[in-house]
Write a protein that holds these residues in place. Structure first.
Motif, short mmCIF file in Angstrom:
data_model
loop_
_atom_site.label_atom_id
_atom_site.label_comp_id
_atom_site.label_asym_id
_atom_site.label_seq_id
_atom_site.Cartn_x
_atom_site.Cartn_y
_atom_site.Cartn_z
N SER A 119 -0.24 1.94 11.32
CA SER A 119 0.13 2.03 9.90
C SER A 119 0.51 3.45 9.51
CB SER A 119 -1.00 1.51 9.00
OG SER A 119 -1.11 0.11 9.08
N ALA A 120 1.05 4.21 10.45
CA ALA A 120 1.51 5.57 10.14
C ALA A 120 2.46 5.53 8.95
CB ALA A 120 2.20 6.18 11.36
N ARG A 121 2.46 6.62 8.19
CA ARG A 121 3.21 6.79 6.94
C ARG A 121 2.51 6.17 5.75
NH1 ARG A 121 7.45 4.16 6.17
NH2 ARG A 121 7.29 2.62 7.87
N HIS A 122 1.38 5.50 5.97
CA HIS A 122 0.62 4.90 4.88
C HIS A 122 -0.63 5.73 4.58
CE1 HIS A 122 3.15 1.49 5.92
NE2 HIS A 122 2.76 0.88 4.82
N SER A 123 -1.05 5.68 3.33
CA SER A 123 -2.31 6.33 2.94
C SER A 123 -3.49 5.49 3.43
CB SER A 123 -2.36 6.46 1.41
OG SER A 123 -3.62 6.92 0.99
N ALA A 124 -4.53 6.17 3.89
CA ALA A 124 -5.76 5.49 4.29
C ALA A 124 -6.59 5.07 3.08
CB ALA A 124 -6.59 6.39 5.20
N ARG A 143 -0.73 16.19 1.25
CA ARG A 143 -2.02 16.73 1.71
C ARG A 143 -3.21 16.12 0.97
NH1 ARG A 143 0.69 20.47 -1.33
NH2 ARG A 143 -0.39 21.54 -3.03
N TYR A 144 -2.95 15.43 -0.13
CA TYR A 144 -4.04 14.82 -0.89
C TYR A 144 -4.18 13.31 -0.61
CZ TYR A 144 -3.36 19.06 -3.68
OH TYR A 144 -3.22 20.37 -4.10
N LEU A 145 -3.26 12.75 0.17
CA LEU A 145 -3.17 11.29 0.25
C LEU A 145 -3.79 10.70 1.50
CD1 LEU A 145 0.44 10.77 -1.18
CD2 LEU A 145 -1.76 10.82 -2.39
N SER A 146 -4.38 11.53 2.36
CA SER A 146 -5.07 11.04 3.56
C SER A 146 -4.19 10.09 4.36
CB SER A 146 -6.39 10.35 3.18
OG SER A 146 -7.24 11.23 2.49
N LEU A 147 -3.05 10.60 4.81
CA LEU A 147 -2.10 9.77 5.54
C LEU A 147 -2.62 9.43 6.93
CD1 LEU A 147 1.28 11.52 4.68
CD2 LEU A 147 0.22 9.55 3.56
N LEU A 148 -2.39 8.18 7.32
CA LEU A 148 -2.67 7.81 8.71
C LEU A 148 -1.63 8.49 9.59
CD1 LEU A 148 -3.43 4.08 7.95
CD2 LEU A 148 -5.09 5.81 8.68
N GLU A 180 0.83 -1.20 0.00
CA GLU A 180 0.00 0.00 0.00
C GLU A 180 0.87 1.26 0.00
OE1 GLU A 180 -3.06 -0.06 -0.55
OE2 GLU A 180 -3.74 -2.07 0.01
N ASN A 181 0.29 2.34 -0.50
CA ASN A 181 1.03 3.58 -0.65
C ASN A 181 1.58 4.07 0.69
OD1 ASN A 181 0.74 6.85 -0.62
ND2 ASN A 181 1.60 6.07 -2.50
N HIS A 182 2.88 4.42 0.69
CA HIS A 182 3.52 4.88 1.91
C HIS A 182 4.80 5.64 1.54
CE1 HIS A 182 5.72 1.21 0.96
NE2 HIS A 182 6.70 1.63 1.74
N PHE A 183 5.44 6.23 2.52
CA PHE A 183 6.75 6.84 2.31
C PHE A 183 7.73 6.26 3.33
CE2 PHE A 183 4.86 9.58 5.55
CZ PHE A 183 5.92 9.88 6.39
N ASP A 184 9.02 6.27 2.96
CA ASP A 184 10.10 5.85 3.85
C ASP A 184 10.99 7.05 4.13
OD1 ASP A 184 9.39 3.06 3.97
OD2 ASP A 184 10.11 2.88 1.92
N GLN A 185 11.57 7.08 5.31
CA GLN A 185 12.28 8.27 5.76
C GLN A 185 13.79 8.18 5.52
OE1 GLN A 185 10.24 8.06 9.65
NE2 GLN A 185 9.50 10.12 9.23
N SER A 186 14.16 7.55 4.40
CA SER A 186 15.56 7.52 3.99
C SER A 186 15.61 7.29 2.48
CB SER A 186 16.33 6.42 4.72
OG SER A 186 15.73 5.16 4.49
N ARG A 187 16.75 7.61 1.87
CA ARG A 187 16.89 7.36 0.43
C ARG A 187 17.02 5.87 0.19
NH1 ARG A 187 22.02 9.86 1.66
NH2 ARG A 187 21.41 11.85 0.73
#
Length: 212
Positions: free
Chosen positions: A139-144, A128-133, A100-107
């Motif tokens: 599941s923080a860092r993931h889109s809801a 701001r458009y991705l409804s992040l948890l 599922e869509n998410h971000f990681d805090q490193s390259r």
């Protein structure tokens, strides 16, 4: 409310690669896996010096540093900051598995070694458009949002989100800067390894503005 209704999306199991393959390789049997059927995902971790004592998970796969010398902890195209390397992670996906869509805090440097994976990428300024948890959520860092079937009545802002798409095949490498969003679909039985090394500071502000 979100935490109360949250259900853990995966179950961690220990199994051999051969056991995983017996579940995941559907090519020989012609089976079709539906969205409600089990999806199996296999992971190996070579931890390296990821903790103050170099500690690692039980059953770690340190041989990955020999098998993938381009991911060894030295300054290369793939490892920008060797002192901040977070090991080597290899992931084996069956057809239809989704991250599922998410971000990681490193390259992150990602290489596909077999099969195909579809990546949908979004710049951190799309947060701001991705409804992040939120922070504190399991599941923080993931889109809801369910990106395979987005509910625009519940998440109308998602309709404004921008992204781009790439299909990675065997031999392709993707560089993913810090905090870039990614949604991954396994298009076939596939094999991928990645390593992370340090932070890309220019992409920190957008996520801070979104509460991270």
């Amino acid at each position: 409310e979100e935490i109360k209704d949250w259900k853990e999306p995966t179950t961690m199991l220990r199994m051999t690669y051969k056991e995983w393959l017996s579940h995941a390789n559907l090519t020989a049997t012609g089976e079709v896996v539906g969205p409600d059927d089990p999806h199996y995902y296999f992971r190996l971790i070579g931890c390296g010096e990821t903790g103050p004592q170099g500690e690692c998970d039980q059953g770690s796969s340190e041989y990955l540093f020999d098998e993938l010398p381009f991911f060894q902890p030295r300054e290369t195209l793939y490892v920008v900051d060797p002192l901040e390397q977070k090991g080597i992670h290899c992931r084996f996906g069956m057809h239809g598995v989704i991250a599922e869509n998410h971000f990681d805090q490193s390259r992150n440097a990602i290489v596909v070694l077999g099969g195909e994976r579809r990546y949908i990428l979004s710049h951190p300024n799309q947060c701001r458009y991705l409804s992040l948890l939120p922070k504190g959520h399991p599941s923080a860092r993931h889109s809801a949002v369910d990106w395979s079937d987005p509910d625009l009545d519940t998440y109308p802002e998602f309709a404004e989100a921008m992204g781009n798409e790439v299909v990675l095949q065997a031999g392709d490498v993707l560089y993913l800067p810090t905090n870039w969003f990614h949604y991954i679909i396994s298009l076939s039985l596939n094999f991928q390894c990645n390593t992370r090394s340090g932070v890309t500071p220019e992409y920190l502000r957008p996520l801070r503005e979104c509460g991270f």
